[in-house]
Scaffold this motif. Structure first.
Motif, PDB file in Angstrom:
ATOM      1  N   GLN A  18       0.800  -1.226   0.000  1.00 48.81           N
ATOM      2  CA  GLN A  18       0.000   0.000   0.000  1.00 48.81           C
ATOM      3  C   GLN A  18       0.831   1.273   0.000  1.00 48.81           C
ATOM      4  OE1 GLN A  18      -2.538  -1.918   3.253  1.00 48.81           O
ATOM      5  NE2 GLN A  18      -3.926  -0.385   2.430  1.00 48.81           N
ATOM      6  N   SER A  19       2.127   1.134   0.211  1.00 48.56           N
ATOM      7  CA  SER A  19       2.954   2.338   0.296  1.00 48.56           C
ATOM      8  C   SER A  19       4.110   2.357  -0.704  1.00 48.56           C
ATOM      9  CB  SER A  19       3.510   2.490   1.719  1.00 48.56           C
ATOM     10  OG  SER A  19       4.367   1.415   2.060  1.00 48.56           O
ATOM     11  N   GLU A  20       4.678   1.195  -1.016  1.00 44.28           N
ATOM     12  CA  GLU A  20       5.948   1.172  -1.733  1.00 44.28           C
ATOM     13  C   GLU A  20       5.842   1.532  -3.210  1.00 44.28           C
ATOM     14  OE1 GLU A  20       7.779  -2.473   0.988  1.00 44.28           O
ATOM     15  OE2 GLU A  20       7.455  -2.781  -1.154  1.00 44.28           O
ATOM     16  N   GLY A  21       4.784   1.084  -3.896  1.00 43.25           N
ATOM     17  CA  GLY A  21       4.759   1.100  -5.347  1.00 43.25           C
ATOM     18  C   GLY A  21       5.402  -0.164  -5.898  1.00 43.25           C
ATOM     19  N   ARG A  22       5.222  -0.402  -7.188  1.00 47.78           N
ATOM     20  CA  ARG A  22       5.705  -1.653  -7.796  1.00 47.78           C
ATOM     21  C   ARG A  22       7.133  -1.550  -8.335  1.00 47.78           C
ATOM     22  NH1 ARG A  22       1.591  -4.756 -11.728  1.00 47.78           N
ATOM     23  NH2 ARG A  22       3.311  -6.255 -11.619  1.00 47.78           N
ATOM     24  N   PHE A  23       7.805  -0.467  -8.053  1.00 46.08           N
ATOM     25  CA  PHE A  23       9.151  -0.240  -8.573  1.00 46.08           C
ATOM     26  C   PHE A  23      10.061  -1.449  -8.320  1.00 46.08           C
ATOM     27  CE2 PHE A  23       7.308   3.720  -6.949  1.00 46.08           C
ATOM     28  CZ  PHE A  23       7.240   4.465  -8.121  1.00 46.08           C
ATOM     29  N   ASN A  24      10.704  -1.933  -9.396  1.00 43.62           N
ATOM     30  CA  ASN A  24      11.710  -3.007  -9.307  1.00 43.62           C
ATOM     31  C   ASN A  24      11.189  -4.311  -8.709  1.00 43.62           C
ATOM     32  OD1 ASN A  24      13.673  -1.449 -10.492  1.00 43.62           O
ATOM     33  ND2 ASN A  24      14.582  -0.771  -8.574  1.00 43.62           N
ATOM     34  N   LYS A  25       9.878  -4.511  -8.754  1.00 49.11           N
ATOM     35  CA  LYS A  25       9.337  -5.780  -8.268  1.00 49.11           C
ATOM     36  C   LYS A  25       9.269  -6.770  -9.421  1.00 49.11           C
ATOM     37  CE  LYS A  25       5.357  -5.671  -6.223  1.00 49.11           C
ATOM     38  NZ  LYS A  25       4.246  -6.354  -5.525  1.00 49.11           N
ATOM     39  N   ASN A  56      10.895   4.912  -3.126  1.00 52.54           N
ATOM     40  CA  ASN A  56      11.868   5.951  -3.494  1.00 52.54           C
ATOM     41  C   ASN A  56      12.067   7.013  -2.419  1.00 52.54           C
ATOM     42  OD1 ASN A  56      12.354   5.005  -6.267  1.00 52.54           O
ATOM     43  ND2 ASN A  56      10.202   5.537  -6.583  1.00 52.54           N
ATOM     44  N   SER A  57      11.049   7.265  -1.599  1.00 48.70           N
ATOM     45  CA  SER A  57      11.097   8.415  -0.679  1.00 48.70           C
ATOM     46  C   SER A  57      11.149   8.005   0.790  1.00 48.70           C
ATOM     47  CB  SER A  57       9.885   9.317  -0.907  1.00 48.70           C
ATOM     48  OG  SER A  57       8.677   8.613  -0.659  1.00 48.70           O
ATOM     49  N   TYR A  58      11.552   6.747   1.066  1.00 44.18           N
ATOM     50  CA  TYR A  58      11.476   6.246   2.442  1.00 44.18           C
ATOM     51  C   TYR A  58      12.290   7.088   3.429  1.00 44.18           C
ATOM     52  CZ  TYR A  58      16.027   4.078   1.617  1.00 44.18           C
ATOM     53  OH  TYR A  58      17.347   3.878   1.341  1.00 44.18           O
ATOM     54  N   VAL A  59      13.407   7.640   3.012  1.00 43.94           N
ATOM     55  CA  VAL A  59      14.221   8.441   3.953  1.00 43.94           C
ATOM     56  C   VAL A  59      13.446   9.670   4.410  1.00 43.94           C
ATOM     57  CG1 VAL A  59      16.324   9.809   4.251  1.00 43.94           C
ATOM     58  CG2 VAL A  59      16.431   7.619   3.031  1.00 43.94           C
ATOM     59  N   ASP A  60      12.890  10.410   3.453  1.00 43.74           N
ATOM     60  CA  ASP A  60      12.117  11.608   3.793  1.00 43.74           C
ATOM     61  C   ASP A  60      10.839  11.245   4.545  1.00 43.74           C
ATOM     62  OD1 ASP A  60      14.002  13.210   2.552  1.00 43.74           O
ATOM     63  OD2 ASP A  60      12.899  13.299   0.655  1.00 43.74           O
ATOM     64  N   ASP A  61      10.199  10.147   4.133  1.00 46.65           N
ATOM     65  CA  ASP A  61       8.943   9.745   4.775  1.00 46.65           C
ATOM     66  C   ASP A  61       9.178   9.350   6.240  1.00 46.65           C
ATOM     67  OD1 ASP A  61       7.809  10.191   2.334  1.00 46.65           O
ATOM     68  OD2 ASP A  61       7.334   8.101   1.896  1.00 46.65           O
ATOM     69  N   GLY A  95      15.570  -6.407  -3.501  1.00 48.10           N
ATOM     70  CA  GLY A  95      14.605  -6.455  -2.400  1.00 48.10           C
ATOM     71  C   GLY A  95      15.285  -6.515  -1.046  1.00 48.10           C
ATOM     72  N   VAL A  96      16.324  -7.335  -0.942  1.00 50.36           N
ATOM     73  CA  VAL A  96      17.080  -7.430   0.313  1.00 50.36           C
ATOM     74  C   VAL A  96      17.696  -6.081   0.653  1.00 50.36           C
ATOM     75  CG1 VAL A  96      19.056  -8.500   1.462  1.00 50.36           C
ATOM     76  CG2 VAL A  96      17.576  -9.884   0.006  1.00 50.36           C
ATOM     77  N   ASP A  97      18.317  -5.455  -0.333  1.00 54.36           N
ATOM     78  CA  ASP A  97      18.965  -4.156  -0.121  1.00 54.36           C
ATOM     79  C   ASP A  97      17.959  -3.102   0.317  1.00 54.36           C
ATOM     80  OD1 ASP A  97      21.258  -2.275  -0.411  1.00 54.36           O
ATOM     81  OD2 ASP A  97      20.022  -1.460  -2.030  1.00 54.36           O
ATOM     82  N   TYR A  98      16.799  -3.093  -0.349  1.00 53.32           N
ATOM     83  CA  TYR A  98      15.757  -2.117  -0.021  1.00 53.32           C
ATOM     84  C   TYR A  98      15.273  -2.276   1.423  1.00 53.32           C
ATOM     85  CZ  TYR A  98      11.082  -0.159   0.355  1.00 53.32           C
ATOM     86  OH  TYR A  98       9.974   0.506   0.805  1.00 53.32           O
ATOM     87  N   TYR A  99      14.916  -3.494   1.809  1.00 52.44           N
ATOM     88  CA  TYR A  99      14.398  -3.680   3.173  1.00 52.44           C
ATOM     89  C   TYR A  99      15.479  -3.438   4.224  1.00 52.44           C
ATOM     90  CZ  TYR A  99       9.954  -5.188   1.283  1.00 52.44           C
ATOM     91  OH  TYR A  99       8.745  -5.206   0.619  1.00 52.44           O
ATOM     92  N   ASN A 100      16.716  -3.780   3.912  1.00 47.28           N
ATOM     93  CA  ASN A 100      17.805  -3.439   4.840  1.00 47.28           C
ATOM     94  C   ASN A 100      17.885  -1.935   5.050  1.00 47.28           C
ATOM     95  OD1 ASN A 100      19.124  -5.778   5.873  1.00 47.28           O
ATOM     96  ND2 ASN A 100      20.037  -6.164   3.868  1.00 47.28           N
ATOM     97  N   LYS A 101      17.796  -1.186   3.975  1.00 45.84           N
ATOM     98  CA  LYS A 101      17.906   0.275   4.079  1.00 45.84           C
ATOM     99  C   LYS A 101      16.725   0.866   4.846  1.00 45.84           C
ATOM    100  CE  LYS A 101      18.679   1.008  -0.371  1.00 45.84           C
ATOM    101  NZ  LYS A 101      19.069   1.603  -1.676  1.00 45.84           N
TER     102      LYS A 101
END
Length: 463
Positions: A18-25, A56-61, A95-101
């Motif tokens: 509901q939040s991430e978007g389908r980017f790179n899935k 894409n915006s998880y840091v700001d969010d 996916g691993v890199d994204y969730y780690n970040k």
């Protein structure tokens, strides 16, 4: 000042799909696929491709979440993002890199990350190939996925939840046609309910085998509990309420906490010849792999009455042959969403958990109100003055506080949601967040309720 227990969770909940978007899935979940084939089913034909751009915006969010004083946030790890091959549970490195970040950013901002493993986002391939949650093979694949999550992220994530609202999967996919594949099949619904309970227990079994408890971690399940209030105290209405509770609440709640299904429900399903297929080994897994902690999603009560039509009428089996919905005259409503507002139910849930469910540790994992056209409430400074949301939260917190004072072991409150997010078929029709999201520009702005919760969190209570 109504004070809450020390280290109380003041937070909010969202989910990956509901939040991430389908980017790179690489893979599609059931909602991704449904939007591909029937976009007209979604409000405004808005699908999950961008959602709230959290990928894409998880840091700001997350910085915004910190700014409004949230000390804990729940989201989910998407099976379709993390795993490349479902059979072997090989991972997707992006996916691993994204969730780690994401996890690291939450921790960096001083926010406790809370992770769910499934939020209505079954990989559609597993439905088309095996029938999804109808299949015990899919149960095994879920346990593999869960194990991979624990191995990859368990050094930092200490709060895990197997499923969000498994009852909604049963209702939406197999009874009431609001989740793909929109089947109406009571017998399948019963088997899916069993398989979801089993999948949760098998994930907990893996959690134990990996020694996660030794790493100070805990695991639970998120259940949407809707107390079934009978229309009257007549014998018929009370019986209808009891059966509704068995199906809607206790089928998952009792099994998660006690490791066994409600006896009366098993009797009823057996008598109706729709009982699930189970084995002694599976029932033993359920018995020995119960939850450490419970999340409770509460939005509205359920009111029922004796059915107008006899339950033994000739018709395909569905659980609501035993009860009808009851619309109480004079009820308070959130008209936008069509849900009754009844905060006292949160107190009733608290006392029920205290008295009947081992007084297990629990938290309000979702509560909130969806309102459309919130731009109506913009002030001259560009802030949405959502006093209605503040009032809604306060009323629920007052009843929750009463339950805690009377001994219920509640340790937190999470609003749905931190930032306005995509909401399945409803897309962005109703908004729920402490923070607004302009979906055309992805500019996010704190609402009045966001400034309010910051003070509540700081004071660990409110006047």
């Amino acid at each position: 000042m109504k004070r809450f227990p020390q280290n109380f969770w003041w937070g909010a909940a969202t989910s990956g799909p509901q939040s991430e978007g389908r980017f790179n899935k690489k893979h599609a979940n059931v909602f991704d696929y449904w939007y591909e084939v029937e976009p007209e089913e979604f409000y405004g034909q808005i699908g999950p491709d961008t959602a709230s751009n959290f990928y894409n915006s998880y840091v700001d969010d997350i910085q915004l979440m910190k700014e409004i004083g949230l000390n804990s946030v729940r989201t989910s790890i998407q099976w379709t993002r993390l795993i490349d091959d479902f059979e072997s549970a090989t991972v997707n490195e992006d996916g691993v890199d994204y969730y780690n970040k994401v996890i690291n950013e939450f921790i960096k901002q001083g926010i406790t990350p809370v992770m769910a493993l499934h939020h209505f986002d079954l990989p559609v391939e597993l439905y088309h190939k095996y029938g999804g949650w109808e299949s015990k093979h899919v149960v095994e694949l879920f346990a593999k996925f869960a194990g991979k999550c624990f191995e990859l992220f368990g050094d930092r994530v200490k709060h895990w939840f197997t499923f969000n609202e498994p009852m909604v999967i049963v209702d939406g996919q197999y009874l009431y046609q609001f989740h793909y594949p929109n089947v109406i099949d009571g017998k399948k619904a019963v088997q899916v309910a069993y398989n979801l309970n089993l999948a949760s227990a098998k994930a907990i079994k893996v959690f134990k085998e990996l020694g996660m408890h030794r790493k100070d971690a805990q695991i639970g399940i998120i259940l949407n509990l809707t107390p079934s209030y009978p229309a009257s105290q007549s014998e018929e209405d009370v019986k209808a309420g009891r059966i509704a509770d068995l199906w809607r609440n206790e089928m998952f709640l009792k099994t998660a906490i006690y490791g066994e299904f409600p006896e009366k429900l098993v009797e009823l399903l057996t008598e109706d010849k729709v009982i699930w297929e189970s084995t002694d080994e599976e029932l033993n897994i359920l018995k020995n792999n119960t939850i450490d902690v419970l999340g409770v999603n509460f939005y509205h009560p359920s009111r029922v009455k004796a059915p107008d039509i006899s339950p033994n009428s000739t018709a395909d089996w569905t659980p609501d042959r035993y009860y009808d919905q009851y619309e109480m005259p004079g009820r308070r409503m959130n008209i936008d969403k069509g849900w009754e507002i009844y905060p006292q139910a949160l107190y009733d849930i608290a006392i029920n958990i205290r008295d009947n469910y081992k007084n297990i540790k629990w938290f309000v994992s979702e509560n909130g109100m969806g309102v459309s056209k919130e731009e109506r409430f913009l002030n001259d400074s560009g802030v949405i003055e959502d006093d209605y949301r503040i009032d809604f939260i306060k009323e629920h917190l007052e009843w929750l506080h009463k339950g805690i004072e009377e001994g219920s072991n509640c340790f937190g409150y999470h609003l749905w949601t931190p930032i306005d997010c995509w909401s399945w078929k409803n897309a962005y029709r109703n908004r729920y967040g402490f923070i607004s999201n302009n979906i055309h520009t992805q500019v996010k702005t704190i609402k009045k309720s966001g400034y309010w919760i910051k003070e509540v969190s700081k004071n660990n209570g409110f006047l």
